[in-house]
Design a protein around this motif. Structure first.
Motif, PDB file in Angstrom:
ATOM      1  N   TYR A 133       0.836  -1.200   0.000  1.00 43.91           N
ATOM      2  CA  TYR A 133       0.000   0.000   0.000  1.00 43.91           C
ATOM      3  C   TYR A 133       0.874   1.254   0.000  1.00 43.91           C
ATOM      4  CZ  TYR A 133      -3.701   3.260   1.208  1.00 43.91           C
ATOM      5  OH  TYR A 133      -4.589   4.317   1.187  1.00 43.91           O
ATOM      6  N   ALA A 134       1.947   1.233   0.790  1.00 38.75           N
ATOM      7  CA  ALA A 134       2.852   2.381   0.820  1.00 38.75           C
ATOM      8  C   ALA A 134       3.471   2.634  -0.549  1.00 38.75           C
ATOM      9  CB  ALA A 134       3.944   2.156   1.864  1.00 38.75           C
ATOM     10  N   ALA A 135       3.795   1.555  -1.268  1.00 39.21           N
ATOM     11  CA  ALA A 135       4.358   1.701  -2.611  1.00 39.21           C
ATOM     12  C   ALA A 135       3.342   2.308  -3.569  1.00 39.21           C
ATOM     13  CB  ALA A 135       4.836   0.343  -3.124  1.00 39.21           C
ATOM     14  N   LEU A 136       2.073   1.911  -3.456  1.00 38.76           N
ATOM     15  CA  LEU A 136       1.032   2.495  -4.307  1.00 38.76           C
ATOM     16  C   LEU A 136       0.843   3.979  -4.008  1.00 38.76           C
ATOM     17  CD1 LEU A 136      -1.607  -0.398  -4.159  1.00 38.76           C
ATOM     18  CD2 LEU A 136      -0.134   0.196  -6.090  1.00 38.76           C
ATOM     19  N   VAL A 137       0.874   4.332  -2.733  1.00 37.75           N
ATOM     20  CA  VAL A 137       0.746   5.745  -2.367  1.00 37.75           C
ATOM     21  C   VAL A 137       1.939   6.538  -2.892  1.00 37.75           C
ATOM     22  CG1 VAL A 137       0.651   7.362  -0.440  1.00 37.75           C
ATOM     23  CG2 VAL A 137      -0.656   5.239  -0.331  1.00 37.75           C
ATOM     24  N   ALA A 138       3.128   5.961  -2.770  1.00 43.47           N
ATOM     25  CA  ALA A 138       4.329   6.636  -3.274  1.00 43.47           C
ATOM     26  C   ALA A 138       4.246   6.836  -4.785  1.00 43.47           C
ATOM     27  CB  ALA A 138       5.568   5.823  -2.914  1.00 43.47           C
ATOM     28  N   LEU A 139       3.646   5.887  -5.488  1.00 40.28           N
ATOM     29  CA  LEU A 139       3.503   6.013  -6.934  1.00 40.28           C
ATOM     30  C   LEU A 139       2.517   7.118  -7.296  1.00 40.28           C
ATOM     31  CD1 LEU A 139       4.187   4.858  -9.741  1.00 40.28           C
ATOM     32  CD2 LEU A 139       2.286   3.257  -9.454  1.00 40.28           C
ATOM     33  N   GLY A 148      -9.213  16.084  -4.628  1.00 45.14           N
ATOM     34  CA  GLY A 148      -7.993  15.381  -5.003  1.00 45.14           C
ATOM     35  C   GLY A 148      -7.715  14.202  -4.092  1.00 45.14           C
ATOM     36  N   ALA A 149      -7.994  14.368  -2.791  1.00 46.56           N
ATOM     37  CA  ALA A 149      -7.803  13.272  -1.842  1.00 46.56           C
ATOM     38  C   ALA A 149      -8.751  12.120  -2.152  1.00 46.56           C
ATOM     39  CB  ALA A 149      -8.009  13.776  -0.418  1.00 46.56           C
ATOM     40  N   ILE A 150      -9.998  12.452  -2.504  1.00 44.58           N
ATOM     41  CA  ILE A 150     -10.970  11.404  -2.833  1.00 44.58           C
ATOM     42  C   ILE A 150     -10.542  10.647  -4.089  1.00 44.58           C
ATOM     43  CG2 ILE A 150     -13.341  10.986  -3.584  1.00 44.58           C
ATOM     44  CD1 ILE A 150     -14.214  13.303  -1.813  1.00 44.58           C
ATOM     45  N   ALA A 151     -10.144  11.394  -5.132  1.00 49.40           N
ATOM     46  CA  ALA A 151      -9.764  10.755  -6.394  1.00 49.40           C
ATOM     47  C   ALA A 151      -8.536   9.869  -6.231  1.00 49.40           C
ATOM     48  CB  ALA A 151      -9.510  11.824  -7.454  1.00 49.40           C
ATOM     49  N   ARG A 152      -7.517  10.373  -5.557  1.00 45.22           N
ATOM     50  CA  ARG A 152      -6.283   9.595  -5.426  1.00 45.22           C
ATOM     51  C   ARG A 152      -6.458   8.443  -4.441  1.00 45.22           C
ATOM     52  NH1 ARG A 152      -1.216  13.817  -5.996  1.00 45.22           N
ATOM     53  NH2 ARG A 152      -2.169  15.144  -7.577  1.00 45.22           N
ATOM     54  N   SER A 153      -7.241   8.665  -3.405  1.00 49.97           N
ATOM     55  CA  SER A 153      -7.500   7.577  -2.461  1.00 49.97           C
ATOM     56  C   SER A 153      -8.280   6.454  -3.134  1.00 49.97           C
ATOM     57  CB  SER A 153      -8.282   8.102  -1.256  1.00 49.97           C
ATOM     58  OG  SER A 153      -7.524   9.059  -0.540  1.00 49.97           O
ATOM     59  N   ALA A 154      -9.242   6.822  -3.982  1.00 53.65           N
ATOM     60  CA  ALA A 154     -10.015   5.815  -4.707  1.00 53.65           C
ATOM     61  C   ALA A 154      -9.124   5.029  -5.663  1.00 53.65           C
ATOM     62  CB  ALA A 154     -11.151   6.478  -5.466  1.00 53.65           C
ATOM     63  N   LEU A 155      -8.194   5.711  -6.312  1.00 54.85           N
ATOM     64  CA  LEU A 155      -7.277   5.040  -7.228  1.00 54.85           C
ATOM     65  C   LEU A 155      -6.389   4.046  -6.481  1.00 54.85           C
ATOM     66  CD1 LEU A 155      -6.062   4.773 -10.070  1.00 54.85           C
ATOM     67  CD2 LEU A 155      -4.536   6.692  -9.515  1.00 54.85           C
ATOM     68  N   VAL A 156      -5.819   4.495  -5.356  1.00 56.36           N
ATOM     69  CA  VAL A 156      -4.963   3.616  -4.557  1.00 56.36           C
ATOM     70  C   VAL A 156      -5.769   2.448  -3.989  1.00 56.36           C
ATOM     71  CG1 VAL A 156      -3.533   3.478  -2.492  1.00 56.36           C
ATOM     72  CG2 VAL A 156      -3.318   5.434  -4.009  1.00 56.36           C
ATOM     73  N   ALA A 199      -6.549  -0.265  -6.707  1.00 56.72           N
ATOM     74  CA  ALA A 199      -5.391  -1.107  -6.998  1.00 56.72           C
ATOM     75  C   ALA A 199      -5.058  -2.010  -5.814  1.00 56.72           C
ATOM     76  CB  ALA A 199      -4.190  -0.231  -7.348  1.00 56.72           C
ATOM     77  N   TYR A 200      -5.194  -1.471  -4.631  1.00 50.37           N
ATOM     78  CA  TYR A 200      -4.907  -2.244  -3.416  1.00 50.37           C
ATOM     79  C   TYR A 200      -5.902  -3.389  -3.252  1.00 50.37           C
ATOM     80  CZ  TYR A 200      -4.169  -3.118   1.591  1.00 50.37           C
ATOM     81  OH  TYR A 200      -3.922  -3.700   2.804  1.00 50.37           O
ATOM     82  N   PHE A 201      -7.162  -3.125  -3.576  1.00 46.64           N
ATOM     83  CA  PHE A 201      -8.193  -4.155  -3.450  1.00 46.64           C
ATOM     84  C   PHE A 201      -7.930  -5.305  -4.404  1.00 46.64           C
ATOM     85  CE2 PHE A 201     -12.492  -5.824  -4.478  1.00 46.64           C
ATOM     86  CZ  PHE A 201     -12.822  -6.298  -3.215  1.00 46.64           C
ATOM     87  N   VAL A 202      -7.539  -4.990  -5.634  1.00 44.49           N
ATOM     88  CA  VAL A 202      -7.205  -6.037  -6.608  1.00 44.49           C
ATOM     89  C   VAL A 202      -6.007  -6.857  -6.118  1.00 44.49           C
ATOM     90  CG1 VAL A 202      -6.394  -6.484  -8.955  1.00 44.49           C
ATOM     91  CG2 VAL A 202      -8.177  -4.767  -8.544  1.00 44.49           C
ATOM     92  N   ALA A 203      -4.989  -6.155  -5.587  1.00 46.28           N
ATOM     93  CA  ALA A 203      -3.814  -6.856  -5.073  1.00 46.28           C
ATOM     94  C   ALA A 203      -4.169  -7.710  -3.864  1.00 46.28           C
ATOM     95  CB  ALA A 203      -2.734  -5.839  -4.692  1.00 46.28           C
ATOM     96  N   PHE A 204      -5.067  -7.214  -3.028  1.00 45.30           N
ATOM     97  CA  PHE A 204      -5.487  -7.972  -1.848  1.00 45.30           C
ATOM     98  C   PHE A 204      -6.225  -9.248  -2.246  1.00 45.30           C
ATOM     99  CE2 PHE A 204      -8.779  -8.899   1.347  1.00 45.30           C
ATOM    100  CZ  PHE A 204      -7.966  -9.168   2.442  1.00 45.30           C
ATOM    101  N   LEU A 205      -7.153  -9.135  -3.212  1.00 45.35           N
ATOM    102  CA  LEU A 205      -7.882 -10.324  -3.669  1.00 45.35           C
ATOM    103  C   LEU A 205      -6.924 -11.339  -4.292  1.00 45.35           C
ATOM    104  CD1 LEU A 205     -11.127  -8.815  -5.250  1.00 45.35           C
ATOM    105  CD2 LEU A 205     -10.834  -9.877  -3.002  1.00 45.35           C
TER     106      LEU A 205
END
Length: 302
Positions: free
Chosen positions: A193-199, A270-278, A281-287
């Motif tokens: 998750y930290a890597a996705l946020v950094a990206l 911006g926080a909503i859009a970027r949080s939704a994007l992260v 991607a995180y949800f797909v990786a988690f599944l």
């Protein structure tokens, strides 16, 4: 009459032997302790060691819950002495969640019929329950027969179907394997998750450890919010269960947006859009990770 007071000689530190003039050794930092503690002193030392029960834990939890993102800001600014570390906070909150989850009974929901007017409510409800159980057992037996037939295939697919059939026959082993490995999976997901946020925030002049601190604080709050979902283990009311589950995920979403806005200095949209994007991607990786875990438990335990 003149009296002279002589200060007592310093007590040697039990750890390094240096003289201790106060409550802590100036050389190694160990507290001046009694080598033969009472039960109360032992309990206090254990609580302080495992939970850092000196005010830091409660203060850290209070700031985490009441002011999303502020704890991360304080950590990044170097003001850390009043709070426990992000990793320790994550481990404490995750342990609390899985500990409470293990204590509560995992009772499946039961479907009962409403009492009809002028009829025998208890007998009707019992008949519906028996009917539902019979249908479930029939479907499960049919699935096992189909899997046994597919298990005759050669190769990896046949091995998968065979182990899947064994798992249906002994679901407790599968459940125990998934439950015991889920905390490890969650711990692995935090750096991802930290890597996705950094990206997503790669234009910010922040290094990966700073994003990791944000991810640890966020996941610590997630575990606290998920405690609300455990109400489904003790309450058998669908409406109440739904309220608590929705409240849990609403709190997580609100905390994520507010913390992102405060830590990364973006607007609410911006926080909503970027949080939704992260989060997507995180949800797909988690599944994907949970699917890999399922296959691992399946092939290692059956």
């Amino acid at each position: 009459e003149l009296t002279s007071s002589v200060s007592p000689a310093p007590v040697p530190c039990l750890n390094c032997g240096a003289p201790v003039a106060s409550n802590f050794c100036s050389e190694c930092g160990q507290r001046a302790i009694d080598p033969d503690p009472t039960l109360r002193e032992f309990a206090h030392e254990a609580a302080e060691g495992f939970l850092n029960w000196d005010g830091k834990l409660l203060g850290t939890l209070r700031l985490l819950v009441t002011s999303p993102g502020t704890l991360t800001q304080e950590y990044l600014a170097g003001r850390r002495v009043r709070f426990i570390s992000p990793l320790r906070l994550y481990l404490t909150c995750s342990f609390l969640y899985f500990f409470v989850k293990a204590l509560l009974p995992d009772v499946p929901m039961q479907i009962t019929a409403a009492r009809p007017a002028g009829g025998s409510g208890s007998s009707n409800a019992a008949s519906v329950q028996i009917g539902v159980v019979a249908v479930q057992q029939s479907d499960e037996k049919e699935s096992i027969r189909e899997l046994d037939s597919l298990a005759k295939r050669r190769g990896l697919s046949g091995a998968f179907y065979g182990r899947f059939s064994s798992a249906l026959r002994d679901k407790s082993k599968l459940s125990a394997g998934m439950a015991s490995n889920t905390p490890r999976v969650m711990f692995i997901m935090v750096p991802l998750y930290a890597a996705l946020v950094a990206l997503v925030f790669r234009r910010r002049r922040m290094r990966y450890p700073q994003h990791l601190a944000f991810a640890l604080h966020l996941h610590a709050f997630v575990f606290l919010a998920l405690l609300l979902t455990l109400i489904t283990r003790v309450v058998k009311n669908g409406a109440i269960e739904g309220v608590f589950v929705l409240a849990s995920f609403a709190l997580i979403g609100a905390h994520l947006v507010l913390a992102t806005r405060r830590v990364y200095g973006v607007t609410t949209s911006g926080a909503i859009a970027r949080s939704a994007l992260v989060a997507s991607a995180y949800f797909v990786a988690f599944l994907t990770t949970m699917a890999v875990l399922f296959l691992g438990v399946l092939f290692l335990n059956y």
